[in-house]
Design an enzyme around this catalytic site. Structure first.
Site, mmCIF file in Angstrom:
data_model
loop_
_atom_site.group_PDB
_atom_site.id
_atom_site.type_symbol
_atom_site.label_atom_id
_atom_site.label_comp_id
_atom_site.label_asym_id
_atom_site.label_seq_id
_atom_site.Cartn_x
_atom_site.Cartn_y
_atom_site.Cartn_z
ATOM 1 N N ALA A 38 0.843 -4.020 5.488
ATOM 2 C CA ALA A 38 1.223 -5.163 4.661
ATOM 3 C C ALA A 38 2.603 -5.689 5.057
ATOM 4 O O ALA A 38 2.807 -6.901 5.141
ATOM 5 C CB ALA A 38 1.183 -4.751 3.200
ATOM 6 N N ASP A 157 -2.145 7.375 -1.438
ATOM 7 C CA ASP A 157 -2.860 6.356 -0.660
ATOM 8 C C ASP A 157 -3.664 7.034 0.457
ATOM 9 O O ASP A 157 -3.662 6.586 1.603
ATOM 10 C CB ASP A 157 -1.879 5.329 -0.095
#
Ligand code: ATP
Length: 440
Positions: A38, A157
């Protein structure tokens, strides 16, 4: 065409192949992009001193103008990733942090290069794994997670994109940008409320916005990974996100017929929607499915807490007057932050107030030590308030160097480095202790 320049700390030069390459702070030759996140870009790179190939993860500071909230979130994320990586170092299946550099716009994490790509790309290219191969990988993942948990770091994650593979197919857990720390984010009940993770791998208690135990949420995500590895598809999937969330919360999934009964039992215990009933990391390691084939699972760290050295480093990096990655970005142009990750075997760094000592006195001291040793040819360069000195053997071989960088008007960063960690141990010790003394 050279890779697009990110910032002023990288210069272009002619690489070994004769083509133009981008060299980061004189140290890492950047090659092709291995992946993007990201807010990051990961490059394959070569350490020009050692010739070793590494991965450089460039995390960009948010573009201006951005809201103070966005800037603070970006700052927290990179600090968290650095602090977590620092805490969990020393496990064979956790990616190694080799160096940290920074420029005005970007923080660069230098990591072990995982030449085998990610488990995600392996799944896409080769499809599902047979149970013995999956057992090998999964054992390494659980061992790495158990190690991180024992050090007070919860990943939050876990997904195949964040599981990298080395050249021998060994797993390396990476991307701690979303992690939680046992001693910071968790309340007195050991639970947190921050929603994070990737949709298909996220635990139901997070979707239900309950306070949750991040260790048990990691177990859930590992269960999804294990299912995907051996089935070749996701346990909870749907064309639309809400549909997928509903399936996750119901905890209902069906194992394909080719899974062994022991594997079904383990997956079932990991994908239990009730976190209190879910199997714990320690229990997974002794589950019969994982114990089959006499698998050897790397030993989990014996120290349950971060070492005093790590705690000190973390405490220092949180003090408002102390520097941390982004404070330095504000002041420095092309400075190197490795000091924030502590002492490396062949490199040491000190931060000192420029009100107490100046660059000239520091370089004088290094020159004096070099002269006492009588082995070297020395080359010194000095400009207003900063400079460096290079120590070479009489026949011109690089031995060591010291440099003084001006971080901002009141702060100097002193760096000493030698060619290898076997080089001149006595001289190296003397150099380090003298500089420590001078800069204390
Ligand atoms: N050490 C490494 N060696 C080889 N490839 C790597 C390495 N680290 C990262 N990559 C590649 O770069 C990709 C992005 O890296 P990473 O997940 O760390 O970035 P990120 O910005 O944190 O991503 P995300 O937005 O998913 O959180 C990985 O999926 C992988 O393909």
């Amino acid at each position: 065409m050279p890779p697009e320049p990110d910032d002023s700390s990288a210069a272009f030069s002619t690489g070994a192949s004769g083509s133009y390459v981008k060299v980061l702070q004189g140290r890492y030759e950047l090659g092709r992009v291995l992946g993007r996140g990201a807010s990051s870009k990961v490059y394959r790179a070569r350490d020009v001193r050692s010739g070793v190939y590494v991965a450089v993860k460039a995390v960009r500071k948010p573009h201006h103008p951005c809201s103070p909230e966005d800037a603070a979130a970006a700052r927290r994320s990179v600090e968290r990733e650095l602090a977590a990586l620092r805490r969990v170092q020393g496990h064979p299946h956790v990616v190694r942090l080799l160096d940290v550099l920074a420029s005005r716009s970007t923080v660069y994490l230098v990591l072990d290069l995982a030449r085998g790509g990610s488990v995600q790309s392996a799944l896409e290219e080769r499809g599902r794994s047979e149970e013995p191969a999956a057992r090998q990988l999964f054992g390494q993942l659980v061992s790495a997670l158990a190690h991180a948990h024992a050090r007070g770091v919860f990943h939050r994650d876990v997904k195949p994109e964040n599981l990298l593979l080395d050249e021998r197919g060994g797993l390396k857990l990476t991307d701690f940008g979303l992690c939680a720390f046992a001693d910071r984010q968790l309340g007195a009940d050991g639970l947190t409320a921050t929603a994070c993770g990737s949709p298909a791998y996220v635990a139901p208690e997070i979707l239900l916005k309950k306070r949750y135990d991040p260790g048990m949420a990691d177990v859930w995500s590992c269960g999804v990974v294990l299912f995907s590895l051996t089935a070749g598809y996701l346990p909870f999937n749907d064309g639309n996100l809400m549909g997928m969330y509903r399936k996750i919360c119901s905890g209902k999934f069906q194992c394909p017929k080719w899974l062994s009964s022991e594997l079904r039992s383990l997956i079932g215990r990991m994908l239990d929607p009730e976190p209190e009933r879910r199997i714990k990391v320690g229990e997974i390691l002794s589950h019969p499915w994982l114990q089959r084939d006499g698998m050897s699972i790397p030993v989990v760290a014996s120290s349950p807490h971060p070492t005093p050295e790590v705690l000190k480093w973390e405490a220092e990096s949180e003090l408002p007057r102390e520097m941390n990655a982004f404070d330095i970005l504000t002041f420095a142009s092309g400075c190197d932050l490795s000091g924030l990750i502590g002492t490396l075997p062949d490199r040491d760094r000190f931060v000192v107030s420029s009100l107490s000592i100046n660059a000239r006195s520091i370089l004088d001291k290094v020159e004096e030590l070099g002269r006492e040793e009588g082995l070297f040819r020395m080359r010194r360069k000095e400009e207003a308030g900063f400079g460096g000195i290079l120590l070479e053997t009489i026949d011109g071989k690089f031995v060591a160097q010291a440099s003084v960088h001006l971080l901002h008007e009141e702060m100097l960063l002193v760096e000493v480095e030698r060619a290898s960690n076997e080089e001149l141990p006595k001289f190296w010790e003397k150099l380090q202790s003298s500089l420590k003394f001078l800069t204390n």
